[in-house]
Design a protein around this motif. Structure first.
Motif, PDB file in Angstrom:
ATOM      1  N   LEU A   4     -16.560  63.260 -14.994  1.00  0.00           N
ATOM      2  CA  LEU A   4     -15.318  62.561 -15.296  1.00  0.00           C
ATOM      3  C   LEU A   4     -15.388  62.083 -16.739  1.00  0.00           C
ATOM      4  O   LEU A   4     -16.159  61.169 -17.060  1.00  0.00           O
ATOM      5  CB  LEU A   4     -15.117  61.379 -14.348  1.00  0.00           C
ATOM      6  N   PRO A   5     -14.623  62.687 -17.655  1.00  0.00           N
ATOM      7  CA  PRO A   5     -14.702  62.319 -19.071  1.00  0.00           C
ATOM      8  C   PRO A   5     -14.236  60.882 -19.325  1.00  0.00           C
ATOM      9  O   PRO A   5     -13.239  60.420 -18.754  1.00  0.00           O
ATOM     10  CB  PRO A   5     -13.763  63.318 -19.750  1.00  0.00           C
ATOM     11  N   ALA A   6     -14.978  60.184 -20.190  1.00  0.00           N
ATOM     12  CA  ALA A   6     -14.684  58.791 -20.534  1.00  0.00           C
ATOM     13  C   ALA A   6     -14.365  58.683 -22.020  1.00  0.00           C
ATOM     14  O   ALA A   6     -14.756  59.540 -22.809  1.00  0.00           O
ATOM     15  CB  ALA A   6     -15.889  57.907 -20.186  1.00  0.00           C
ATOM     16  N   PRO A   7     -13.678  57.630 -22.442  1.00  0.00           N
ATOM     17  CA  PRO A   7     -13.412  57.436 -23.862  1.00  0.00           C
ATOM     18  C   PRO A   7     -14.658  56.940 -24.579  1.00  0.00           C
ATOM     19  O   PRO A   7     -15.632  56.511 -23.951  1.00  0.00           O
ATOM     20  CB  PRO A   7     -12.308  56.364 -23.863  1.00  0.00           C
ATOM     21  N   ASP A   8     -14.634  56.969 -25.890  1.00  0.00           N
ATOM     22  CA  ASP A   8     -15.755  56.491 -26.698  1.00  0.00           C
ATOM     23  C   ASP A   8     -15.625  54.980 -26.880  1.00  0.00           C
ATOM     24  O   ASP A   8     -15.354  54.476 -27.972  1.00  0.00           O
ATOM     25  CB  ASP A   8     -15.761  57.195 -28.053  1.00  0.00           C
ATOM     26  N   GLY A   9     -15.786  54.253 -25.773  1.00  0.00           N
ATOM     27  CA  GLY A   9     -15.629  52.807 -25.812  1.00  0.00           C
ATOM     28  C   GLY A   9     -15.446  52.248 -24.418  1.00  0.00           C
ATOM     29  O   GLY A   9     -15.828  52.874 -23.420  1.00  0.00           O
ATOM     30  N   PRO A  10     -14.810  51.069 -24.308  1.00  0.00           N
ATOM     31  CA  PRO A  10     -14.623  50.433 -22.994  1.00  0.00           C
ATOM     32  C   PRO A  10     -13.728  51.273 -22.085  1.00  0.00           C
ATOM     33  O   PRO A  10     -12.788  51.927 -22.541  1.00  0.00           O
ATOM     34  CB  PRO A  10     -13.960  49.094 -23.340  1.00  0.00           C
TER      35      PRO A  10
ATOM     36  N   LEU B 283      -4.333  56.566 -18.908  1.00  0.00           N
ATOM     37  CA  LEU B 283      -5.236  57.684 -18.696  1.00  0.00           C
ATOM     38  C   LEU B 283      -5.863  58.117 -20.018  1.00  0.00           C
ATOM     39  O   LEU B 283      -5.298  57.884 -21.098  1.00  0.00           O
ATOM     40  CB  LEU B 283      -4.468  58.848 -18.061  1.00  0.00           C
ATOM     41  N   VAL B 284      -7.024  58.756 -19.924  1.00  0.00           N
ATOM     42  CA  VAL B 284      -7.819  59.085 -21.114  1.00  0.00           C
ATOM     43  C   VAL B 284      -7.682  60.565 -21.440  1.00  0.00           C
ATOM     44  O   VAL B 284      -8.013  61.435 -20.619  1.00  0.00           O
ATOM     45  CB  VAL B 284      -9.297  58.731 -20.884  1.00  0.00           C
ATOM     46  N   ALA B 285      -7.191  60.854 -22.649  1.00  0.00           N
ATOM     47  CA  ALA B 285      -7.065  62.236 -23.089  1.00  0.00           C
ATOM     48  C   ALA B 285      -8.444  62.859 -23.266  1.00  0.00           C
ATOM     49  O   ALA B 285      -9.380  62.205 -23.748  1.00  0.00           O
ATOM     50  CB  ALA B 285      -6.286  62.302 -24.396  1.00  0.00           C
ATOM     51  N   ASN B 286      -8.579  64.129 -22.876  1.00  0.00           N
ATOM     52  CA  ASN B 286      -9.844  64.845 -23.040  1.00  0.00           C
ATOM     53  C   ASN B 286      -9.562  66.339 -23.027  1.00  0.00           C
ATOM     54  O   ASN B 286      -8.520  66.775 -22.524  1.00  0.00           O
ATOM     55  CB  ASN B 286     -10.845  64.450 -21.949  1.00  0.00           C
ATOM     56  N   PRO B 287     -10.460  67.147 -23.599  1.00  0.00           N
ATOM     57  CA  PRO B 287     -10.188  68.591 -23.720  1.00  0.00           C
ATOM     58  C   PRO B 287      -9.961  69.287 -22.387  1.00  0.00           C
ATOM     59  O   PRO B 287      -9.202  70.259 -22.315  1.00  0.00           O
ATOM     60  CB  PRO B 287     -11.448  69.126 -24.405  1.00  0.00           C
ATOM     61  N   LEU B 288     -10.579  68.812 -21.313  1.00  0.00           N
ATOM     62  CA  LEU B 288     -10.411  69.449 -20.007  1.00  0.00           C
ATOM     63  C   LEU B 288      -9.118  69.028 -19.314  1.00  0.00           C
ATOM     64  O   LEU B 288      -8.755  69.602 -18.282  1.00  0.00           O
ATOM     65  CB  LEU B 288     -11.594  69.112 -19.089  1.00  0.00           C
TER      66      LEU B 288
END
Length: 459
Positions: free
Chosen positions: A422-428, A378-383
């Motif tokens: 839906l927040p995504a990472p800065d990459g793939p 899973l991708v960490a994000n501020p929300l």
């Protein structure tokens, strides 16, 4: 890799009479066959054997629950869901069966216990689809047990391996619902049959000298000794007789000892090449997945369902170990955009549009979850928003035509779109659209997932 179970070793062929070509072909077959078993063992070792592991969940036959849904800190398995808090029990069925209790719950909540053997076949289910939400007590028995069904037991379920995994999922409606989920989890219970019957326990099974997994075990010949080790708990299936004879030419199989150093340099190279050859097989399946010719429903299920399709079982384990059988959930992968380019949020933003009345038909719920393309976690994000799902449909913004558009990007969109972001990472990255208790249109393929559309100039 030894054990204290006293399993006799078969006569060992030297492997000296095998050609490099045959060794390469057999190594690829055996790798594809054994990979899911090794990945499963690595999870079992972390969760039930290594008490120093951060992923340790409890001893064998002890049921334990996560008190919340998965987050980026959870690394026990790739591609975890974050809709249903997990509960876990690793079962040692050698001495006696285990009795699992499912509590009675409200009719509108989905819950399930997925039962997985050492091969990673889903051999049975408890819960909403299989038995309803009224709960009950269930006996999970190993291959050698044929005792009577005690009073009060709803069903006796057999597995072909001597150890098995129970992976429980309890639907969480929203964060305010977590206390209700935790109460349900407190009603899950596992105990040996003798404890349930209040009878003296039978003699304990022999202790096992569990080999510690190595970091490279799932990608090199070091996995084959572990596969051999696991065979002692997996009585050979008659359908695999010829296959195991073929594997035996490389000393892979029940009762055999695989010693990589005993092979000539030429055969060693052939074995390594055979393992690498599996990448091409995966690529073929991935093309079918990306064109929706193959779905998760083809990769997860019982032995009878998969019909010896070891390649699909292997790809399923690589993409997301412990995927559900299709009757309980179907998974639609988003790895490419509508232009058939890999998803990469450093290069583009994306939109996923569901036309009016075209959300996935289901009898439980659906969710779209974000995963990092490198770690598969899973991708960490501020929300702390890892997914968008149907339990929150009332919070989304809809188009004037009744459509629902989800926005996938690394940067927060305009305020009007944030509820659908839906927040995504800065990459793939990749996304999995899960449909729990899928409707008939999803099961028969008449419902089609929308494509992930890249946004011109967005990133």
């Amino acid at each position: 890799m030894g054990s204290a179970t006293g399993v006799a070793k078969a006569n060992q062929p030297s492997g000296s009479g095998i050609s490099a070509g045959d060794a390469r072909a057999i190594a690829k077959e055996a790798y594809i066959y054994g990979f899911p078993m090794v990945m499963n063992y690595q999870t079992m070792y972390k969760q039930a054997i290594d008490k120093n592991s951060p992923d340790f969940r409890g001893d064998f036959n002890s049921l334990n629950s996560a008190k919340s849904v998965a987050t980026p800190d959870d690394k026990f398995v790739v591609t975890p869901n974050s809709d249903t808090p997990y509960s876990y029990v690793w079962m040692d069925l050698r001495a006696e069966p285990v009795v699992i209790t499912m509590p009675k719950i409200e009719p509108n909540r989905y819950y399930t216990a997925q039962l997985v053997d050492l091969y990673t076949y889903n051999f049975a289910y408890l819960g909403t689809r299989a038995f309803g939400n009224d709960g009950g007590k269930f006996i999970i028995a190993g291959p050698g047990w044929n005792g009577p069904t005690p009073a009060g037991v709803k069903s006796v379920i057999h597995t072909e391996t001597q150890f098995a995994y129970g992976l429980f999922r309890t639907q969480l409606f929203n964060l305010a619902d977590l206390a209700s989920v935790n109460r349900i989890q407190a009603g899950y219970h596992a105990e040996p049959l003798s404890s349930y019957l209040r009878e003296p326990a039978p003699p304990r099974a022999a202790p096992v000298n569990w080999p510690k997994p190595s970091d490279d075990m799932s990608a090199s010949p070091t996995m084959f000794p572990l596969v051999n080790f696991l065979f002692q708990f997996c009585p050979p299936d008659p359908s695999e007789k010829d296959l195991l004879v073929r594997f035996g030419r490389l000393n892979i199989g029940p009762g055999r000892t695989f010693d990589f150093s005993s092979f000539s340099p030429e055969i060693q190279q052939a074995i390594n090449d055979g393992i690498k050859d599996s990448d091409a097989d995966v690529a073929v399946v991935m093309k079918k997945i990306n064109t929706d010719a193959v779905s998760s429903g083809d990769m997860f299920g019982s032995r009878d369902f998969l019909k010896d399709n070891y390649l699909y079982r292997y790809v399923g384990a690589k993409l997301g170990l412990y995927g559900n059988s299709k009757q309980d959930a179907l998974y639609f992968g988003y790895f490419l955009d509508a232009r058939h380019q890999p998803l990469d949020a450093s290069k583009s933003s994306y939109e996923l549009r569901f036309a009016k009345d075209q959300l996935p038909p289901n009898k439980a719920f659906w969710s779209l979850t974000m995963y990092d393309g490198k770690s598969q976690l899973l991708v960490a994000n501020p929300l702390k928003r890892y997914l968008l799902n149907s339990t929150n449909l009332s919070s989304y913004e809809y188009g004037k035509d009744g459509s629902l558009t989800l926005y996938v990007s690394r940067n927060k969109p305009a305020t009007a779109k944030e509820s659908n972001w839906l927040p995504a990472p800065d990459g793939p990255f990749y996304c999995i659209l899960r449909v729990y208790l899928p409707g008939e249109a999803v099961l028969n393929g008449s419902w089609k997932k929308p494509q992930m559309q890249p946004v011109q100039g967005g990133a």
